[in-house]
Design a protein around this motif. Structure first.
Motif, PDB file in Angstrom:
ATOM      1  N   PRO A 128       0.837  -1.210   0.000  1.00 34.24           N
ATOM      2  CA  PRO A 128       0.000   0.000   0.000  1.00 34.24           C
ATOM      3  C   PRO A 128       0.870   1.259   0.000  1.00 34.24           C
ATOM      4  O   PRO A 128       1.843   1.345   0.755  1.00 34.24           O
ATOM      5  CB  PRO A 128      -0.785  -0.123   1.312  1.00 34.24           C
ATOM      6  CG  PRO A 128       0.072  -0.956   2.199  1.00 34.24           C
ATOM      7  CD  PRO A 128       0.883  -1.870   1.308  1.00 34.24           C
ATOM      8  N   ILE A 129       0.520   2.192  -0.850  1.00 34.21           N
ATOM      9  CA  ILE A 129       1.238   3.474  -0.858  1.00 34.21           C
ATOM     10  C   ILE A 129       0.234   4.619  -0.952  1.00 34.21           C
ATOM     11  O   ILE A 129      -0.879   4.445  -1.452  1.00 34.21           O
ATOM     12  CB  ILE A 129       2.255   3.595  -2.026  1.00 34.21           C
ATOM     13  CG1 ILE A 129       1.556   3.535  -3.392  1.00 34.21           C
ATOM     14  CG2 ILE A 129       3.326   2.547  -1.926  1.00 34.21           C
ATOM     15  CD1 ILE A 129       2.474   3.907  -4.562  1.00 34.21           C
ATOM     16  N   ARG A 130       0.664   5.756  -0.464  1.00 38.98           N
ATOM     17  CA  ARG A 130      -0.106   6.999  -0.599  1.00 38.98           C
ATOM     18  C   ARG A 130       0.812   8.012  -1.243  1.00 38.98           C
ATOM     19  O   ARG A 130       1.965   8.172  -0.820  1.00 38.98           O
ATOM     20  CB  ARG A 130      -0.536   7.537   0.769  1.00 38.98           C
ATOM     21  CG  ARG A 130      -1.523   6.665   1.478  1.00 38.98           C
ATOM     22  CD  ARG A 130      -1.903   7.287   2.801  1.00 38.98           C
ATOM     23  NE  ARG A 130      -2.877   6.470   3.502  1.00 38.98           N
ATOM     24  CZ  ARG A 130      -3.514   6.845   4.600  1.00 38.98           C
ATOM     25  NH1 ARG A 130      -3.256   8.038   5.129  1.00 38.98           N
ATOM     26  NH2 ARG A 130      -4.383   6.053   5.176  1.00 38.98           N
ATOM     27  N   LEU A 131       0.311   8.667  -2.234  1.00 37.01           N
ATOM     28  CA  LEU A 131       1.103   9.713  -2.872  1.00 37.01           C
ATOM     29  C   LEU A 131       0.161  10.764  -3.435  1.00 37.01           C
ATOM     30  O   LEU A 131      -1.059  10.555  -3.499  1.00 37.01           O
ATOM     31  CB  LEU A 131       2.022   9.147  -3.948  1.00 37.01           C
ATOM     32  CG  LEU A 131       1.439   8.600  -5.251  1.00 37.01           C
ATOM     33  CD1 LEU A 131       2.577   8.318  -6.226  1.00 37.01           C
ATOM     34  CD2 LEU A 131       0.651   7.329  -5.037  1.00 37.01           C
ATOM     35  N   THR A 132       0.732  11.880  -3.792  1.00 44.27           N
ATOM     36  CA  THR A 132      -0.047  12.935  -4.419  1.00 44.27           C
ATOM     37  C   THR A 132       0.344  12.988  -5.880  1.00 44.27           C
ATOM     38  O   THR A 132       1.532  13.047  -6.213  1.00 44.27           O
ATOM     39  CB  THR A 132       0.240  14.295  -3.744  1.00 44.27           C
ATOM     40  OG1 THR A 132      -0.089  14.190  -2.357  1.00 44.27           O
ATOM     41  CG2 THR A 132      -0.587  15.398  -4.372  1.00 44.27           C
ATOM     42  N   VAL A 133      -0.643  12.916  -6.748  1.00 43.34           N
ATOM     43  CA  VAL A 133      -0.376  12.964  -8.186  1.00 43.34           C
ATOM     44  C   VAL A 133      -1.193  14.103  -8.784  1.00 43.34           C
ATOM     45  O   VAL A 133      -2.423  14.130  -8.674  1.00 43.34           O
ATOM     46  CB  VAL A 133      -0.736  11.633  -8.875  1.00 43.34           C
ATOM     47  CG1 VAL A 133      -0.426  11.707 -10.364  1.00 43.34           C
ATOM     48  CG2 VAL A 133       0.025  10.481  -8.234  1.00 43.34           C
ATOM     49  N   ASN A 134      -0.490  15.045  -9.364  1.00 42.05           N
ATOM     50  CA  ASN A 134      -1.138  16.227  -9.964  1.00 42.05           C
ATOM     51  C   ASN A 134      -2.079  16.907  -8.978  1.00 42.05           C
ATOM     52  O   ASN A 134      -3.200  17.300  -9.316  1.00 42.05           O
ATOM     53  CB  ASN A 134      -1.860  15.833 -11.253  1.00 42.05           C
ATOM     54  CG  ASN A 134      -0.904  15.277 -12.284  1.00 42.05           C
ATOM     55  OD1 ASN A 134       0.273  15.623 -12.295  1.00 42.05           O
ATOM     56  ND2 ASN A 134      -1.390  14.392 -13.138  1.00 42.05           N
ATOM     57  N   GLY A 135      -1.612  16.995  -7.730  1.00 43.76           N
ATOM     58  CA  GLY A 135      -2.345  17.710  -6.702  1.00 43.76           C
ATOM     59  C   GLY A 135      -3.442  16.904  -6.029  1.00 43.76           C
ATOM     60  O   GLY A 135      -4.116  17.418  -5.136  1.00 43.76           O
TER      61      GLY A 135
END
Ligand code: FES
Ligand code: FES
Length: 190
Positions: free
Chosen positions: A7-14
């Motif tokens: 599992p990952i959390r990231l921000t993509v294009n805001g």
């Protein structure tokens, strides 16, 4: 044997995204296959062509060389994130204006590298543009137009250029800048 997804959390294009990624999948896989952001291109997969370039915290990164699991917590911008509210960035405009986009395959990566370069060096010389985009190959060999586009984009604010709708000709809002005629000594001879 089934390998557990990570599992990952990231921000993509805001936008905050949560994914479960295969341990052997790259950030490029996650963007294209999981998030369906196919503007980022897949080509050599060994870090040589730059087609997969994205911005991570504003710096250009070959997304084929990064495991998706490593991107946990990252702030990623892809080519889909360059236009804001449907309006192209100055760099995108400049690529259109100089005819840099030929087959177009390398252009997303070139755009991301150009944005990273101009964030670091707002008024680059031609040599600095060449160096900044050295990791991005163009099999159409549109290098002259690409370099001209980056130099043009660097002049955009003072030349009064504005963003326009994608797909529109934007003629009323753009002011053509003749790079060859720029008096700026930082533009080296071609
Ligand atoms: S696909 Fe990543 S550098 Fe070529
Ligand atoms: S425009 Fe075709 S590969 Fe660059």
């Amino acid at each position: 044997m089934t390998v557990a997804a990570v599992p990952i959390r990231l921000t993509v294009n805001g936008r905050a995204r949560e994914l479960a990624v295969a341990p052997n999948h790259t950030l490029l896989d996650a963007l294209r296959d999981d998030l369906r952001l196919t503007g980022t291109k897949e080509c050599c997969l060994v870090g040589e062509c730059g087609a997969c370039t994205v911005l991570v915290d504003g710096r250009s990164v070959d997304s084929c060389l990064v495991l998706a699991a490593e991107a946990d917590g990252w702030d990623v911008t892809t080519v889909e994130g360059l236009a804001v509210d449907g309006r192209l960035s100055d760099v995108q405009h400049a690529f259109l204006e100089t005819g840099a986009a030929q087959c177009g395959f390398c252009i997303p990566g070139q755009l991301m590298a150009a944005h990273a370069l101009l964030a670091d060096v707002p008024r680059p010389t031609r040599a600095e543009v060449e160096e900044g985009l050295a990791g991005n190959l163009c099999r159409c060999a549109a290098y002259e137009q690409i370099i001209e586009a980056v130099l043009l984009a660097a002049r955009a604010p003072e030349a009064g250029r504005h963003e326009t709708e994608p797909g529109g000709d934007g003629a009323e809002a753009r002011e053509r800048v003749d790079v060859a005629a720029l008096p700026d000594a930082r533009v080296a001879p071609q």
